[in-house]
Design a protein around this motif. Structure first.
Motif, PDB file in Angstrom:
ATOM      1  N   ALA A 110       0.827  -1.212   0.000  1.00  0.00           N
ATOM      2  CA  ALA A 110       0.000   0.000   0.000  1.00  0.00           C
ATOM      3  C   ALA A 110       0.858   1.257   0.000  1.00  0.00           C
ATOM      4  O   ALA A 110       0.579   2.211  -0.742  1.00  0.00           O
ATOM      5  CB  ALA A 110      -0.934  -0.007   1.208  1.00  0.00           C
ATOM      6  N   MET A 111       1.907   1.281   0.797  1.00  0.00           N
ATOM      7  CA  MET A 111       2.741   2.474   0.893  1.00  0.00           C
ATOM      8  C   MET A 111       3.518   2.730  -0.400  1.00  0.00           C
ATOM      9  O   MET A 111       3.662   3.873  -0.839  1.00  0.00           O
ATOM     10  CB  MET A 111       3.703   2.350   2.075  1.00  0.00           C
ATOM     11  CG  MET A 111       3.016   2.307   3.438  1.00  0.00           C
ATOM     12  SD  MET A 111       1.927   3.727   3.758  1.00  0.00           S
ATOM     13  CE  MET A 111       3.111   5.060   3.897  1.00  0.00           C
ATOM     14  N   LEU A 112       3.999   1.658  -1.045  1.00  0.00           N
ATOM     15  CA  LEU A 112       4.706   1.851  -2.314  1.00  0.00           C
ATOM     16  C   LEU A 112       3.735   2.283  -3.414  1.00  0.00           C
ATOM     17  O   LEU A 112       4.069   3.132  -4.255  1.00  0.00           O
ATOM     18  CB  LEU A 112       5.434   0.568  -2.725  1.00  0.00           C
ATOM     19  CG  LEU A 112       6.288   0.670  -4.003  1.00  0.00           C
ATOM     20  CD1 LEU A 112       7.272   1.830  -3.918  1.00  0.00           C
ATOM     21  CD2 LEU A 112       7.028  -0.639  -4.264  1.00  0.00           C
ATOM     22  N   LEU A 113       2.517   1.741  -3.399  1.00  0.00           N
ATOM     23  CA  LEU A 113       1.495   2.171  -4.358  1.00  0.00           C
ATOM     24  C   LEU A 113       1.220   3.665  -4.223  1.00  0.00           C
ATOM     25  O   LEU A 113       1.047   4.367  -5.220  1.00  0.00           O
ATOM     26  CB  LEU A 113       0.199   1.382  -4.136  1.00  0.00           C
ATOM     27  CG  LEU A 113       0.104  -0.011  -4.757  1.00  0.00           C
ATOM     28  CD1 LEU A 113      -1.187  -0.698  -4.311  1.00  0.00           C
ATOM     29  CD2 LEU A 113       0.169   0.056  -6.281  1.00  0.00           C
ATOM     30  N   SER A 114       1.187   4.153  -2.979  1.00  0.00           N
ATOM     31  CA  SER A 114       0.905   5.577  -2.751  1.00  0.00           C
ATOM     32  C   SER A 114       2.010   6.448  -3.331  1.00  0.00           C
ATOM     33  O   SER A 114       1.739   7.513  -3.899  1.00  0.00           O
ATOM     34  CB  SER A 114       0.734   5.855  -1.249  1.00  0.00           C
ATOM     35  OG  SER A 114       1.967   5.739  -0.555  1.00  0.00           O
ATOM     36  N   ILE A 115       3.259   6.012  -3.221  1.00  0.00           N
ATOM     37  CA  ILE A 115       4.385   6.785  -3.772  1.00  0.00           C
ATOM     38  C   ILE A 115       4.315   6.819  -5.295  1.00  0.00           C
ATOM     39  O   ILE A 115       4.461   7.879  -5.924  1.00  0.00           O
ATOM     40  CB  ILE A 115       5.715   6.188  -3.307  1.00  0.00           C
ATOM     41  CG1 ILE A 115       5.863   6.341  -1.784  1.00  0.00           C
ATOM     42  CG2 ILE A 115       6.893   6.864  -4.013  1.00  0.00           C
ATOM     43  CD1 ILE A 115       7.065   5.617  -1.204  1.00  0.00           C
ATOM     44  N   LEU A 116       4.067   5.666  -5.902  1.00  0.00           N
ATOM     45  CA  LEU A 116       4.012   5.582  -7.368  1.00  0.00           C
ATOM     46  C   LEU A 116       2.839   6.386  -7.927  1.00  0.00           C
ATOM     47  O   LEU A 116       2.985   7.118  -8.917  1.00  0.00           O
ATOM     48  CB  LEU A 116       3.908   4.116  -7.799  1.00  0.00           C
ATOM     49  CG  LEU A 116       5.117   3.235  -7.454  1.00  0.00           C
ATOM     50  CD1 LEU A 116       4.838   1.791  -7.843  1.00  0.00           C
ATOM     51  CD2 LEU A 116       6.376   3.742  -8.128  1.00  0.00           C
ATOM     52  N   MET A 117       1.678   6.253  -7.288  1.00  0.00           N
ATOM     53  CA  MET A 117       0.507   6.994  -7.759  1.00  0.00           C
ATOM     54  C   MET A 117       0.665   8.483  -7.506  1.00  0.00           C
ATOM     55  O   MET A 117       0.209   9.309  -8.302  1.00  0.00           O
ATOM     56  CB  MET A 117      -0.753   6.462  -7.075  1.00  0.00           C
ATOM     57  CG  MET A 117      -1.132   5.075  -7.526  1.00  0.00           C
ATOM     58  SD  MET A 117      -2.642   4.479  -6.739  1.00  0.00           S
ATOM     59  CE  MET A 117      -2.790   2.865  -7.520  1.00  0.00           C
ATOM     60  N   GLY A 118       1.333   8.844  -6.421  1.00  0.00           N
ATOM     61  CA  GLY A 118       1.596  10.249  -6.141  1.00  0.00           C
ATOM     62  C   GLY A 118       2.461  10.869  -7.221  1.00  0.00           C
ATOM     63  O   GLY A 118       2.204  11.989  -7.678  1.00  0.00           O
ATOM     64  N   ALA A 119       3.471  10.134  -7.663  1.00  0.00           N
ATOM     65  CA  ALA A 119       4.350  10.631  -8.725  1.00  0.00           C
ATOM     66  C   ALA A 119       3.580  10.790 -10.039  1.00  0.00           C
ATOM     67  O   ALA A 119       3.759  11.775 -10.765  1.00  0.00           O
ATOM     68  CB  ALA A 119       5.520   9.674  -8.922  1.00  0.00           C
TER      69      ALA A 119
END
Length: 348
Positions: A110-119
């Motif tokens: 979930a946390m890595l998904l948030s970083i990728l989607m944020g970018a």
């Protein structure tokens, strides 16, 4: 058994988490929803301060500029909240089922998904901002300020998503207090920076935008520190372990994407409304912006109840407590109905 012992040790060290599978459903839902409600209202407070500071010290054109971006901001927030809801459901179910290793994988996914989607949203949003605002018939005098505000806002997408996903993890394990503390710190930061950058340094719309992004960055840092320091808990965050695990990512997206699309449809209708209001000129946009700050208080209250039952249902579903889950849903619906009547009466 090893997973259960691991969870128990984690809970002892991280007292913010709570087991929603035991105790009175009414008491659990009330205890969990109150910090969420206060947090939502605190968030609305600093959004309102943005409006007051801009309207008071910069002028109605700047107020209209910030107000014109509201529906786009709400659209992105709705998408993030929907995706975070997917994480809450998945993590809460595994947490309730005492599946420590699966909780660990779900949190890091979930946390890595948030970083990728944020970018992704940062780049796309920054590039499409002028087109989106023109498509909404943003008034010519408000357009430059609206573009400036929204582009700075999109530059803060990664901390924005990290904060939303991080607090989703905390809510999934029954902790609604720490997200409140982080949001209050961010609210105070935003208010102080608003006054400093707008009133003292006269940065106008740019100052408000910088204050918003800075407060989001602070809240993201606080939530990440909280998760990394949850020693012994299955939901402890290890930055080096951030990985997209196939099963958790599919489960998160399976719940999160439909929830996000639901929010997109709601906010898309608001974009049409905003475009119509923009055609009436700056005065109408400024008035609509002021009204919206009150209307959203109602939705913040209902959102707190929705977040509460999501965690309650997730943990009890994972634990196989289906009758308790049904009772919690009935209690939540009754509480929401009461809040709706009281708030509607007060606002009328």
């Amino acid at each position: 058994m090893e997973g259960s012992d691991h969870m128990a040790k984690g809970l002892a060290r991280f007292m913010g988490a709570q087991d929603m599978t035991v105790g009175s459903p009414v008491k659990k839902l009330i205890q969990f929803s109150i910090p969420l409600l206060i947090g939502n209202l605190a968030q609305q407070l600093y959004n309102t301060v943005d409006t007051v500071v801009v309207g008071r010290f910069v002028g109605k054109t700047a107020l209209a500029a910030v107000g014109s971006t509201g529906v786009i901001v709400n659209l992105t927030v709705g998408i993030f909240t929907g995706l975070a809801a997917g994480a809450v459901v998945v993590i809460a179910q595994r947490y309730g089922a005492r599946m420590g290793e699966d909780v660990h994988k779900s949190v890091h996914t979930a946390m890595l998904l948030s970083i990728l989607m944020g970018a992704f949203f940062m780049i796309v949003g920054f590039l499409l901002t002028p087109w989106a605002l023109r498509a909404m018939n943003t008034t010519e005098d408000a357009l430059p300020g609206a573009i400036l505000y929204l582009r700075v806002y999109f530059l803060g997408m990664i901390p924005n998503l990290v904060y939303n996903m991080g607090t989703a993890v905390l809510r999934a394990v029954g902790d609604s207090r720490r997200p409140l503390y982080f949001l209050m710190a961010a609210s105070l930061c935003n208010i102080v920076l608003d006054l400093l950058l707008v009133v003292v340094f006269h940065l106008g719309v740019l100052g408000v935008a910088i204050a918003t992004v800075a407060s989001q960055l602070l809240s993201a840092v606080l939530v990440v520190l909280s998760l990394t320091r949850a020693e012994g808990a299955s939901f402890q965050l290890f930055p080096r372990s951030l990985t997209i695990h196939p099963q958790p990512s599919q489960a998160i997206l399976r719940v999160g994407v439909p929830t996000a699309l639901q929010s997109v449809m709601y906010n898309a209708s608001n974009i049409v409304i905003q475009a119509s209001i923009n055609s009436f000129g700056t005065d109408a946009v400024a008035a609509w912006t002021a009204y919206g700050k009150m209307d959203v208080i109602f939705w913040m209250t209902i959102t707190a109840m929705a977040q509460s039952i999501t965690t309650f249902a997730g943990q009890n579903y994972g634990a196989g407590e289906y009758e308790r889950l049904k009772k919690g849903v009935r209690v939540s619906v009754a509480m929401t109905a009461c809040f709706t009547v009281l708030l509607s009466t007060a606002f009328f």
